[in-house]
Design an enzyme around this catalytic site. Structure first.
Site, PDB file in Angstrom:
ATOM      1  N   ARG A 166       3.644   1.812  -1.171  1.00 38.70           N
ATOM      2  CA  ARG A 166       4.376   2.069  -2.411  1.00 38.70           C
ATOM      3  C   ARG A 166       3.669   3.148  -3.236  1.00 38.70           C
ATOM      4  NH1 ARG A 166       8.081  -1.659  -4.226  1.00 38.70           N
ATOM      5  NH2 ARG A 166       8.484  -0.090  -5.807  1.00 38.70           N
ATOM      6  N   ARG A 191      -4.672  -2.170  -8.204  1.00 39.28           N
ATOM      7  CA  ARG A 191      -4.889  -3.134  -7.117  1.00 39.28           C
ATOM      8  C   ARG A 191      -6.207  -3.894  -7.218  1.00 39.28           C
ATOM      9  NH1 ARG A 191       0.320  -3.823  -5.444  1.00 39.28           N
ATOM     10  NH2 ARG A 191       1.269  -1.814  -5.022  1.00 39.28           N
ATOM     11  N   LEU A 248       0.822  -1.208   0.000  1.00 36.57           N
ATOM     12  CA  LEU A 248       0.000   0.000   0.000  1.00 36.57           C
ATOM     13  C   LEU A 248       0.861   1.265   0.000  1.00 36.57           C
ATOM     14  CD1 LEU A 248      -2.856   1.240   0.280  1.00 36.57           C
ATOM     15  CD2 LEU A 248      -2.639   0.974   2.755  1.00 36.57           C
ATOM     16  N   SER A 283       3.010   1.548  15.107  1.00 34.43           N
ATOM     17  CA  SER A 283       4.451   1.329  15.195  1.00 34.43           C
ATOM     18  C   SER A 283       4.758   0.012  15.898  1.00 34.43           C
ATOM     19  CB  SER A 283       5.076   2.477  15.987  1.00 34.43           C
ATOM     20  OG  SER A 283       6.389   2.139  16.353  1.00 34.43           O
ATOM     21  N   GLN A 284       5.687  -0.737  15.331  1.00 29.27           N
ATOM     22  CA  GLN A 284       6.151  -1.953  16.015  1.00 29.27           C
ATOM     23  C   GLN A 284       7.300  -1.628  16.972  1.00 29.27           C
ATOM     24  OE1 GLN A 284       7.107  -4.763  12.882  1.00 29.27           O
ATOM     25  NE2 GLN A 284       5.018  -5.533  12.839  1.00 29.27           N
ATOM     26  N   GLN A 319       0.680   4.413  10.392  1.00 27.04           N
ATOM     27  CA  GLN A 319       0.574   2.982  10.676  1.00 27.04           C
ATOM     28  C   GLN A 319       1.039   2.712  12.104  1.00 27.04           C
ATOM     29  OE1 GLN A 319       3.064   0.721   8.017  1.00 27.04           O
ATOM     30  NE2 GLN A 319       2.121  -1.209   8.604  1.00 27.04           N
TER      31      GLN A 319
HETATM   32  C1  LIG Z   1       0.635  -6.529  -9.702  1.00 28.88           C
HETATM   33  C2  LIG Z   1       1.764  -5.711  -9.124  1.00 28.88           C
HETATM   34  C3  LIG Z   1       3.010  -6.289  -8.958  1.00 28.88           C
HETATM   35  C4  LIG Z   1       4.075  -5.552  -8.424  1.00 28.88           C
HETATM   36  N1  LIG Z   1       5.299  -6.149  -8.278  1.00 28.88           N
HETATM   37  C5  LIG Z   1       6.334  -5.425  -7.785  1.00 28.88           C
HETATM   38  C6  LIG Z   1       7.624  -6.007  -7.621  1.00 28.88           C
HETATM   39  O1  LIG Z   1       7.837  -7.175  -7.928  1.00 28.88           O
HETATM   40  N2  LIG Z   1       8.620  -5.243  -7.111  1.00 28.88           N
HETATM   41  C7  LIG Z   1       8.426  -3.936  -6.767  1.00 28.88           C
HETATM   42  O2  LIG Z   1       9.379  -3.268  -6.323  1.00 28.88           O
HETATM   43  N3  LIG Z   1       7.220  -3.355  -6.917  1.00 28.88           N
HETATM   44  C8  LIG Z   1       6.177  -4.062  -7.399  1.00 28.88           C
HETATM   45  N4  LIG Z   1       4.956  -3.465  -7.520  1.00 28.88           N
HETATM   46  C9  LIG Z   1       4.781  -2.058  -7.076  1.00 28.88           C
HETATM   47  C10 LIG Z   1       4.960  -1.086  -8.259  1.00 28.88           C
HETATM   48  O3  LIG Z   1       6.266  -1.154  -8.771  1.00 28.88           O
HETATM   49  C11 LIG Z   1       4.671   0.361  -7.813  1.00 28.88           C
HETATM   50  O4  LIG Z   1       5.620   0.743  -6.838  1.00 28.88           O
HETATM   51  C12 LIG Z   1       3.298   0.528  -7.184  1.00 28.88           C
HETATM   52  O5  LIG Z   1       2.322  -0.134  -7.940  1.00 28.88           O
HETATM   53  C13 LIG Z   1       2.971   2.027  -7.088  1.00 28.88           C
HETATM   54  O6  LIG Z   1       2.587   2.483  -8.361  1.00 28.88           O
HETATM   55  P1  LIG Z   1       3.123   3.791  -9.085  1.00 28.88           P
HETATM   56  O7  LIG Z   1       4.574   3.938  -8.864  1.00 28.88           O
HETATM   57  O8  LIG Z   1       2.603   3.805 -10.476  1.00 28.88           O
HETATM   58  O9  LIG Z   1       2.287   4.887  -8.454  1.00 28.88           O
HETATM   59  P2  LIG Z   1       2.158   5.881  -7.236  1.00 28.88           P
HETATM   60  O10 LIG Z   1       3.300   5.909  -6.300  1.00 28.88           O
HETATM   61  O11 LIG Z   1       0.792   5.571  -6.699  1.00 28.88           O
HETATM   62  O12 LIG Z   1       2.166   7.249  -8.025  1.00 28.88           O
HETATM   63  C14 LIG Z   1       1.134   7.575  -8.960  1.00 28.88           C
HETATM   64  C15 LIG Z   1       1.741   8.147 -10.219  1.00 28.88           C
HETATM   65  O13 LIG Z   1       2.396   9.379  -9.891  1.00 28.88           O
HETATM   66  C16 LIG Z   1       3.541   9.549 -10.716  1.00 28.88           C
HETATM   67  N5  LIG Z   1       4.744   9.558  -9.876  1.00 28.88           N
HETATM   68  C17 LIG Z   1       4.819   9.299  -8.532  1.00 28.88           C
HETATM   69  N6  LIG Z   1       6.069   9.456  -8.097  1.00 28.88           N
HETATM   70  C18 LIG Z   1       6.817   9.793  -9.179  1.00 28.88           C
HETATM   71  C19 LIG Z   1       8.183  10.070  -9.382  1.00 28.88           C
HETATM   72  N7  LIG Z   1       9.090  10.016  -8.399  1.00 28.88           N
HETATM   73  N8  LIG Z   1       8.584  10.410 -10.613  1.00 28.88           N
HETATM   74  C20 LIG Z   1       7.722  10.476 -11.628  1.00 28.88           C
HETATM   75  N9  LIG Z   1       6.410  10.215 -11.538  1.00 28.88           N
HETATM   76  C21 LIG Z   1       5.960   9.869 -10.314  1.00 28.88           C
HETATM   77  C22 LIG Z   1       3.546   8.353 -11.667  1.00 28.88           C
HETATM   78  O14 LIG Z   1       2.845   8.699 -12.835  1.00 28.88           O
HETATM   79  C23 LIG Z   1       2.801   7.296 -10.897  1.00 28.88           C
HETATM   80  O15 LIG Z   1       2.235   6.298 -11.733  1.00 28.88           O
HETATM   81  C24 LIG Z   1       3.882  -4.182  -8.046  1.00 28.88           C
HETATM   82  C25 LIG Z   1       2.623  -3.611  -8.224  1.00 28.88           C
HETATM   83  C26 LIG Z   1       1.568  -4.348  -8.746  1.00 28.88           C
HETATM   84  C27 LIG Z   1       0.216  -3.700  -8.904  1.00 28.88           C
END
Ligand SMILES: Cc1cc2nc3c(=O)[nH]c(=O)nc-3n(C[C@H](O)[C@H](O)[C@H](O)COP(=O)(O)OP(=O)(O)OC[C@H]3O[C@@H](n4cnc5c(N)ncnc54)[C@H](O)[C@@H]3O)c2cc1C
Length: 228
Positions: free
Chosen positions: A78, A167, A76, A88-89, A86
């Site tokens: 991410r 998600r 979440l 705290s542990q 959240q």
């Molecule tokens: C099915 C699935 C499998 C996954 N597997 C893995 C895995 O194996 N390993 C792993 O590490 N992660 C994994 N993830 C997590 C994934 O990599 C993303 O971190 C997570 O889905 C957050 O999405 P996001 O980065 O698009 O968006 P958010 O953080 O929700 O941000 C939304 C949008 O804002 C913009 N944005 C945000 N921050 C920035 C920035 N710094 N620069 C430019 N634009 C930005 C982008 O357009 C982004 O799409 C997985 C996710 C899913 C759904």
């Protein structure tokens, strides 16, 4: 798992519509703000159709999320465009028996025996370390990802659309998908003009963006999320 929407705008459509109108009108902001529900809803639909997604940043939603695992919370948080807090542990002691069991394990008695035994062993070792005077912040290293956690998050409409698109997808993990389902249900109740349009990415885009990883069930997903 318990997901409860505890705060949201009184009139989300009006806020989004006000943002839209202010871009194009020569009126004062306070005059723009006065509009009928019908006018506001039309503006929301226009924002959806024209992908004027930034307008949905004006509406914020606060959720309580209870008794989910640290696996879920790790996924979440991410999503960077939200404000999470959240339990705290470091400060709160973990308790035996407070953990999530995934469905695949719950439904398999042999697997459940192994799982419960391992989690109980970890909990017992944690308690022994605490009793020896090891700080919680260090003893917790032994605790499994299954441990219950509690969160409060505040997140805007645009970020929710993005997060739920990912998600609610069949490729997302089971527990976070369940959380996303519960969130969408609440959101469709308070702001249907926008959230009826939100669902897994295949529902919103009209095609599956997952390529070879696609679940191949796009038609079922369209049916599941569509609102008549
Ligand atoms: C099915 C699935 C499998 C996954 N597997 C893995 C895995 O194996 N390993 C792993 O590490 N992660 C994994 N993830 C997590 C994934 O990599 C993303 O971190 C997570 O889905 C957050 O999405 P996001 O980065 O698009 O968006 P958010 O953080 O929700 O941000 C939304 C949008 O804002 C913009 N944005 C945000 N921050 C920035 C920035 N710094 N620069 C430019 N634009 C930005 C982008 O357009 C982004 O799409 C997985 C996710 C899913 C759904």
């Amino acid at each position: 798992m318990y997901v409860k929407l505890i705060d949201y705008p009184l009139d989300p459509a009006l806020l989004v519509a006000c943002g839209g109108r202010i871009c194009y009108s020569d009126k004062h902001a306070s005059d723009i703000y006065k509009m009928s529900d019908d006018e506001a809803n039309k503006m929301v639909q226009h924002a959806i159709d024209s992908h004027h997604d930034s307008l949905f940043e004006h509406v914020n939603f606060t959720f309580l999320i209870e008794d989910v695992s640290r696996v879920l919370s790790h996924q979440l948080v991410r999503h960077r465009i939200m404000s999470p807090h959240q339990r705290s542990q470091r400060y709160v002691t973990l308790h035996k028996g407070e953990y999530v069991t995934p469905k695949s394990i719950e439904e398999n008695p042999e697997a459940k025996k192994i799982y419960d035994f391992a989690v109980d062993q970890a909990a017992a070792a944690y308690q022994t370390l605490i009793d020896m005077g090891i700080p919680k912040e260090d003893a917790r290293y032994i605790y499994p990802n299954a441990a219950h956690t509690q969160l409060i998050i505040t997140i805007n409409g645009r970020s929710l659309q993005h997060m739920l698109g990912l998600r609610l997808c069949n490729r997302a993990q089971g527990e976070i998908r369940e959380m996303a389902e519960l969130m969408l249900k609440e959101l469709r109740r308070v702001f249907p003009e926008f959230f009826n349009h939100v669902g897994p990415n295949c529902y919103m885009m009209g095609h599956c963006p997952e390529g070879k990883m696609s679940c191949g069930k796009m038609n079922e997903m369209q049916e599941k999320y569509k609102v008549d």
